[in-house]
Design a protein around this motif. Structure first.
Motif, mmCIF file in Angstrom:
data_model
loop_
_atom_site.group_PDB
_atom_site.id
_atom_site.type_symbol
_atom_site.label_atom_id
_atom_site.label_comp_id
_atom_site.label_asym_id
_atom_site.label_seq_id
_atom_site.Cartn_x
_atom_site.Cartn_y
_atom_site.Cartn_z
ATOM 1 N N THR A 1 4.610 -1.139 39.464
ATOM 2 C CA THR A 1 4.356 -1.609 40.834
ATOM 3 C C THR A 1 2.872 -1.506 41.161
ATOM 4 O OG1 THR A 1 6.552 -0.854 41.474
ATOM 5 C CG2 THR A 1 5.016 -1.293 43.264
ATOM 6 N N LEU A 2 2.254 -0.377 40.825
ATOM 7 C CA LEU A 2 0.826 -0.198 41.118
ATOM 8 C C LEU A 2 -0.030 -1.160 40.290
ATOM 9 C CD1 LEU A 2 0.602 3.715 41.239
ATOM 10 C CD2 LEU A 2 0.512 2.149 43.187
ATOM 11 N N SER A 3 0.487 -1.575 39.124
ATOM 12 C CA SER A 3 -0.287 -2.442 38.220
ATOM 13 C C SER A 3 -0.222 -3.910 38.595
ATOM 14 C CB SER A 3 0.238 -2.289 36.786
ATOM 15 O OG SER A 3 0.078 -0.969 36.329
ATOM 16 N N LYS A 4 0.690 -4.271 39.498
ATOM 17 C CA LYS A 4 0.833 -5.690 39.870
ATOM 18 C C LYS A 4 -0.463 -6.225 40.460
ATOM 19 C CE LYS A 4 5.709 -6.427 40.607
ATOM 20 N NZ LYS A 4 6.408 -5.330 41.308
ATOM 21 N N PRO A 5 -0.893 -7.410 40.034
ATOM 22 C CA PRO A 5 -2.113 -7.985 40.598
ATOM 23 C C PRO A 5 -1.964 -8.173 42.102
ATOM 24 C CG PRO A 5 -1.335 -9.274 38.710
ATOM 25 C CD PRO A 5 -0.264 -8.293 39.034
ATOM 26 N N GLY A 6 -3.055 -7.982 42.812
ATOM 27 C CA GLY A 6 -3.042 -8.142 44.266
ATOM 28 C C GLY A 6 -4.214 -7.401 44.859
ATOM 29 N N PRO A 7 -4.423 -7.591 46.164
ATOM 30 C CA PRO A 7 -5.601 -6.991 46.800
ATOM 31 C C PRO A 7 -5.599 -5.468 46.769
ATOM 32 C CG PRO A 7 -4.133 -7.996 48.437
ATOM 33 C CD PRO A 7 -3.635 -8.413 47.093
ATOM 34 N N GLN A 8 -4.409 -4.854 46.679
ATOM 35 C CA GLN A 8 -4.321 -3.389 46.702
ATOM 36 C C GLN A 8 -4.361 -2.787 45.300
ATOM 37 O OE1 GLN A 8 -4.705 -1.908 49.706
ATOM 38 N NE2 GLN A 8 -2.646 -1.388 50.371
ATOM 39 N N ARG A 9 -4.423 -3.643 44.256
ATOM 40 C CA ARG A 9 -4.353 -3.069 42.907
ATOM 41 C C ARG A 9 -5.587 -2.218 42.627
ATOM 42 N NH1 ARG A 9 -5.469 -2.823 37.558
ATOM 43 N NH2 ARG A 9 -3.779 -3.117 36.039
ATOM 44 N N PRO A 10 -5.382 -0.967 42.184
ATOM 45 C CA PRO A 10 -6.530 -0.149 41.780
ATOM 46 C C PRO A 10 -7.297 -0.844 40.654
ATOM 47 C CG PRO A 10 -4.528 1.174 41.892
ATOM 48 C CD PRO A 10 -4.098 -0.249 42.033
ATOM 49 N N ARG A 11 -8.616 -0.604 40.597
ATOM 50 C CA ARG A 11 -9.393 -1.224 39.517
ATOM 51 C C ARG A 11 -8.930 -0.750 38.156
ATOM 52 N NH1 ARG A 11 -15.449 0.008 40.599
ATOM 53 N NH2 ARG A 11 -15.599 -0.335 38.360
ATOM 54 N N LEU A 12 -8.482 0.511 38.115
ATOM 55 C CA LEU A 12 -8.058 1.085 36.837
ATOM 56 C C LEU A 12 -6.703 1.774 37.042
ATOM 57 C CD1 LEU A 12 -8.942 1.715 33.903
ATOM 58 C CD2 LEU A 12 -10.036 3.785 34.781
ATOM 59 N N VAL A 13 -5.698 1.348 36.267
ATOM 60 C CA VAL A 13 -4.373 1.972 36.349
ATOM 61 C C VAL A 13 -4.044 2.550 34.969
ATOM 62 C CG1 VAL A 13 -1.933 1.690 36.915
ATOM 63 C CG2 VAL A 13 -3.648 0.293 38.101
ATOM 64 N N VAL A 14 -3.711 3.831 34.967
ATOM 65 C CA VAL A 14 -3.491 4.553 33.716
ATOM 66 C C VAL A 14 -2.069 5.118 33.704
ATOM 67 C CG1 VAL A 14 -4.304 6.448 32.248
ATOM 68 C CG2 VAL A 14 -5.932 5.244 33.759
ATOM 69 N N GLY A 15 -1.362 4.894 32.601
ATOM 70 C CA GLY A 15 -0.011 5.438 32.460
ATOM 71 C C GLY A 15 0.101 6.291 31.215
ATOM 72 N N PHE A 16 1.222 6.964 31.089
ATOM 73 C CA PHE A 16 1.535 7.742 29.903
ATOM 74 C C PHE A 16 2.705 7.088 29.184
ATOM 75 C CE2 PHE A 16 -1.073 10.898 31.807
ATOM 76 C CZ PHE A 16 -1.434 11.763 30.786
ATOM 77 N N ALA A 17 2.806 7.334 27.896
ATOM 78 C CA ALA A 17 3.992 6.931 27.153
ATOM 79 C C ALA A 17 4.434 8.123 26.324
ATOM 80 C CB ALA A 17 3.693 5.741 26.255
ATOM 81 N N ALA A 18 5.577 8.654 26.662
ATOM 82 C CA ALA A 18 6.143 9.765 25.901
ATOM 83 C C ALA A 18 7.180 9.181 24.964
ATOM 84 C CB ALA A 18 6.790 10.765 26.863
ATOM 85 N N GLU A 19 6.934 9.278 23.682
ATOM 86 C CA GLU A 19 7.834 8.667 22.706
ATOM 87 C C GLU A 19 8.210 9.691 21.639
ATOM 88 O OE1 GLU A 19 8.702 5.696 23.505
ATOM 89 O OE2 GLU A 19 7.033 4.963 24.720
ATOM 90 N N THR A 20 9.342 9.435 20.979
ATOM 91 C CA THR A 20 9.737 10.316 19.875
ATOM 92 C C THR A 20 9.662 9.590 18.542
ATOM 93 O OG1 THR A 20 12.049 9.702 20.199
ATOM 94 C CG2 THR A 20 11.292 11.703 21.306
ATOM 95 N N GLU A 21 9.399 8.282 18.552
ATOM 96 C CA GLU A 21 9.262 7.528 17.301
ATOM 97 C C GLU A 21 8.378 6.310 17.542
ATOM 98 O OE1 GLU A 21 13.102 6.005 16.186
ATOM 99 O OE2 GLU A 21 13.408 5.110 18.143
#
Ligand code: CTP
Ligand code: CA
Length: 231
Positions: free
Chosen positions: A134-154
């Motif tokens: 939701t935060l990553s969606k393009p639009g006037p409110q989108r932060p310039r930089l959006v960072v997420g995590f990926a927790a994976e087991t494989e």
């Protein structure tokens, strides 16, 4: 204008960090949740604030003291977390470190469920909103930089690259949660950063670091990416 002081390169910038688990109610006394400790997200919020960013930390229930610096907003469910994140906008950088429950119980019982002799209740689940997407969606409110995590087991890197594309975020910090370093609740993390350069397939692997060091390194990387406020 004054150039940002070298030790507070994020002065004048606004940041948002999500942290901890969410809690999804079943009835007034029970919930679904997960084992997230909030250590990594809290450390990131503290590190961004230490570099001068005006930081909002939106956190699910954790057993941690509030970090010095950020404004702390406490929430329980994923829907509450999303609403609190929306209320914190606009920001220049958002880091989603929360372990948001993927599902909530559809039709939360208004009263405590009882053992009425009819066998265990069947819980119907509904998918929670994806805060990072939701935060990553393009639009006037989108932060310039959006960072997420990926927790994976494989297939860590492969899945993280796909996850970055699916979510539309800029950077993904991938970590192997099956690793013996024990990310969940542990004090260290081995991070692979994807999206930090022009090549979306490029992987920058960091050594095993304490969660505090991961946070400092990420905050410095964010400051470099956003550049001087004065320029
Ligand atoms: N995330 C989020 N909101 C959700 C689910 C995940 O903001 N409802 C964010 C997490 O904070 C994290 C990133 O998305 O930064 C990846 O979370 P993860 O659980 O690894 O990804 P999912 O898309 O939920 O996929 P899956 O659990 O099936 O691997
Ligand atoms: Ca998930």
């Amino acid at each position: 204008c004054f150039a940002a002081a070298a030790d507070r390169p994020l002065a004048g910038r606004r940041a948002l960090v999500t942290s901890g688990p969410t809690r999804e109610p079943i009835d007034p006394v029970r919930y679904l949740s997960n084992h997230s400790s909030g250590k990594q997200g809290h450390a990131i919020a503290a590190a961004l604030a230490a570099l001068g960013a005006e930081t909002t930390l939106v956190t699910g229930p954790v057993a941690l003291a509030d970090p010095p610096g950020p404004r702390v907003v406490r929430v329980e469910s994923a829907e509450e977390m999303l609403a609190a994140c929306r209320a914190a906008l606009p920001v220049e950088v958002a880091v989603c470190a929360a372990a948001v429950a993927d599902w909530r119980v559809a039709g939360v019982a208004g009263q405590k469920l009882k053992k009425d002799g009819g066998g265990p209740p069947r819980l119907e689940l509904a998918e929670n909103p994806d805060i990072l997407a939701t935060l990553s969606k393009p639009g006037p409110q989108r932060p310039r930089l959006v960072v997420g995590f990926a927790a994976e087991t494989e297939r860590l890197v492969e899945q993280a690259i796909a996850k970055r594309a699916r979510k539309g975020c800029d950077w993904i910090l991938a970590n192997d949660v099956s690793a013996p370093t024990g990310t969940f609740g542990g004090d260290s993390n081995r991070i692979h950063l994807i999206g930090g350069s022009d090549d979306p397939q490029a992987v920058e692997s960091w050594p095993v670091l304490s969660k505090t060091e991961v946070a400092r390194r990420l905050a410095r990387r964010i400051a470099e990416s956003l550049g001087d406020k004065a320029t």
